[in-house]
Design an enzyme around this catalytic site. Structure first.
Site, PDB file in Angstrom:
ATOM      1  CB  SER A 161      -0.883   0.007   1.255  1.00 38.19           C
ATOM      2  OG  SER A 161      -1.498   1.267   1.456  1.00 38.19           O
ATOM      3  CE1 TYR A 187      -3.062  -1.925   5.895  1.00 35.41           C
ATOM      4  CE2 TYR A 187      -2.699   0.297   5.060  1.00 35.41           C
ATOM      5  CZ  TYR A 187      -3.093  -1.012   4.854  1.00 35.41           C
ATOM      6  OH  TYR A 187      -3.506  -1.419   3.602  1.00 35.41           O
TER       7      TYR A 187
END
Length: 316
Positions: A161, A187
Site C-alpha cells: 500500500s 499499518y
C-alpha cells in the site's frame, strides 16, 4: 536473476483485471489468493479463473468464500475454484492450510489484510496488523516454498500500500511494546514489510525460479476499511497535504496491478520491485503519496526482516 530496466506496460490506473489478463492462458496453473472471498481478492481470483487457472480461495470465512467461488464459476465458467480456511493471524491455521496443499503452486497472491485496526494482539503478543499482514503471509509463503519451486517459474504477489510511506519497519519495537500504539503507523509498518518481503524472497528464491513483487492496488472502497470513518480519511488527507478526496478505483481496477504482477509476460525475470497503477513505480517524491520509500526496497532491511521473522515464528 532479475533485470534492471524499469517495467513499463500499456495498462493504466483505469485498466481492469480482466483487461490485464486478456490473451494470457493459465490452463494447468494453480493459484492461491488469500482474502479471496471479498474485495479485490475476489476480482483477482476471478481474473485468474477466467484465464483457466485452478484457484484456491484462502479465507477466514469459508461460507463467504463458497459464495465467492460460486459467483466466480458463474461468471467465468471455470468450476475449478476451491475454498480453504485460512486465518493469517493464527499460525496453527497457516500450518493446517499448508498441510493440505499437495503438488506445485504457480501463483501465490498474498492479498488478505487488516487496516488501521484498534490495538489488538495475538496470543503471542504480536501486534495484530503486523501478525496478519506480514507474519502470516511470511509463514505461508516460506512453508509453501517447495510447492512454488516445483512449479518452475512461480510468482508470489505481495499486496502492499502507499501507506508504507508512513513508516519503515521499526525493528527496535515492531510490536508497540514500548511506543504508543498508532493504527496508521502499525499499518504502514506492515505494508513496508510486504515490500521488503518481495525484495528478500526474490534474492533467496530467484534461483528456484520464484519471483516476488510488491504492489499498491490503489484506493478502493472495500471491507478493508471497516475500522475507518470518512472523518478519519479527511483528517489523514489534511495532515498529509493530499487531495480533498481520493480517486477511488473500482474493485476490478484495484485488482489489475495484482493480476499484472501475477501473470504478465512483461514481468518475466523481474522480482523485488514495487508497482502501482500497472507500472513499476519510481521513488516517492516529497509531497506526494505515490512511489516507493527507499527504506522499503533496502536490501539490508529486507534481509534483517526475514531473519527477525524466522526467529519470531520459531519462538512462537
Amino acid at each position: 536473476m532479475t533485470t534492471s530496466t524499469p517495467v513499463s506496460t500499456p495498462f493504466t490506473a483505469e485498466s481492469t483485471a480482466l483487461e490485464v489478463i486478456q490473451g494470457i492462458d493459465l490452463t494447468g496453473r494453480r493459484a492461491v489468493v488469500t482474502g479471496g472471498g471479498s474485495g479485490i481478492g475476489v476480482e483477482t481470483a476471478r481474473a485468474l479463473a477466467s484465464a483457466g487457472a485452478d484457484v484456491t480461495l484462502a479465507v477466514r470465512n469459508p461460507d463467504q468464500g463458497r459464495r465467492a467461488a460460486d459467483d466466480i464459476t458463474a461468471t467465468t465458467g471455470n468450476d475449478r475454484i476451491l475454498v480453504a480456511p485460512l486465518d493469517l493471524a493464527d499460525q496453527g491455521s497457516v500450518a493446517a492450510f499448508v498441510r493440505t496443499w499437495d503438488g506445485p503452486l504457480h501463483i501465490l497472491v498474498n492479498n488478505a489484510g487488516i487496516m488501521a485496526s484498534p490495538e489488538m494482539r495475538t496470543p503471542q503478543g504480536w501486534e495484530m496488523q503486523f501478525a496478519t499482514n506480514h507474519l502470516g503471509h511470511f509463514a505461508l509463503a516460506t512453508s509453501l516454498h517447495r510447492a512454488l519451486a516445483a512449479a518452475g517459474g512461480a510468482r508470489v504477489v505481495s499486496v502492499s500500500s502507499a501507506a508504507h510511506l508512513r513508516s519503515p519497519v521499526v525493528f527496535e519495537d515492531i510490536h508497540f511494546h514500548e511506543r504508543p500504539y498508532e493504527p496508521w503507523a502499525a499499518y504502514g509498518q506492515s505494508k513496508t514489510a510486504n515490500v521488503l518481503f518481495a525484495v528478500e524472497a526474490t534474492r533467496r528464491w530467484a534461483g528456484d525460479g520464484i519471483l516476488t513483487n510488491a504492489l499498491m492496488p490503489g484506493a478502493i472502497r472495500t471491507n478493508l476499511q471497516r475500522y475507518i470513518t470518512e472523518e478519519d480519511l479527511a483528517r489523514l488527507r489534511a495532515a498529509s497535504g493530499g487531495p480533498a478526496a481520493p480517486t477511488w478505483k473500482t474493485v476490478q481496477q484495484g485488482a489489475a496491478t495484482s493480476v499484472l504482477v501475477a501473470t504478465s509476460p512483461l514481468l518475466d525475470g523481474v522480482g523485488g520491485r514495487y508497482f502501482e497503477d500497472c507500472q513499476e513505480a519510481g521513488p516517492n517524491q516529497p509531497g506526494t503519496r505515490t512511489g516507493y520509500a527507499p527504506y522499503a526496497l533496502d536490501p539490508e532491511a529486507a534481509q534483517r526482516l526475514w531473519e527477525v521473522s524466522e526467529e519470531t515464528l520459531k519462538a512462537a
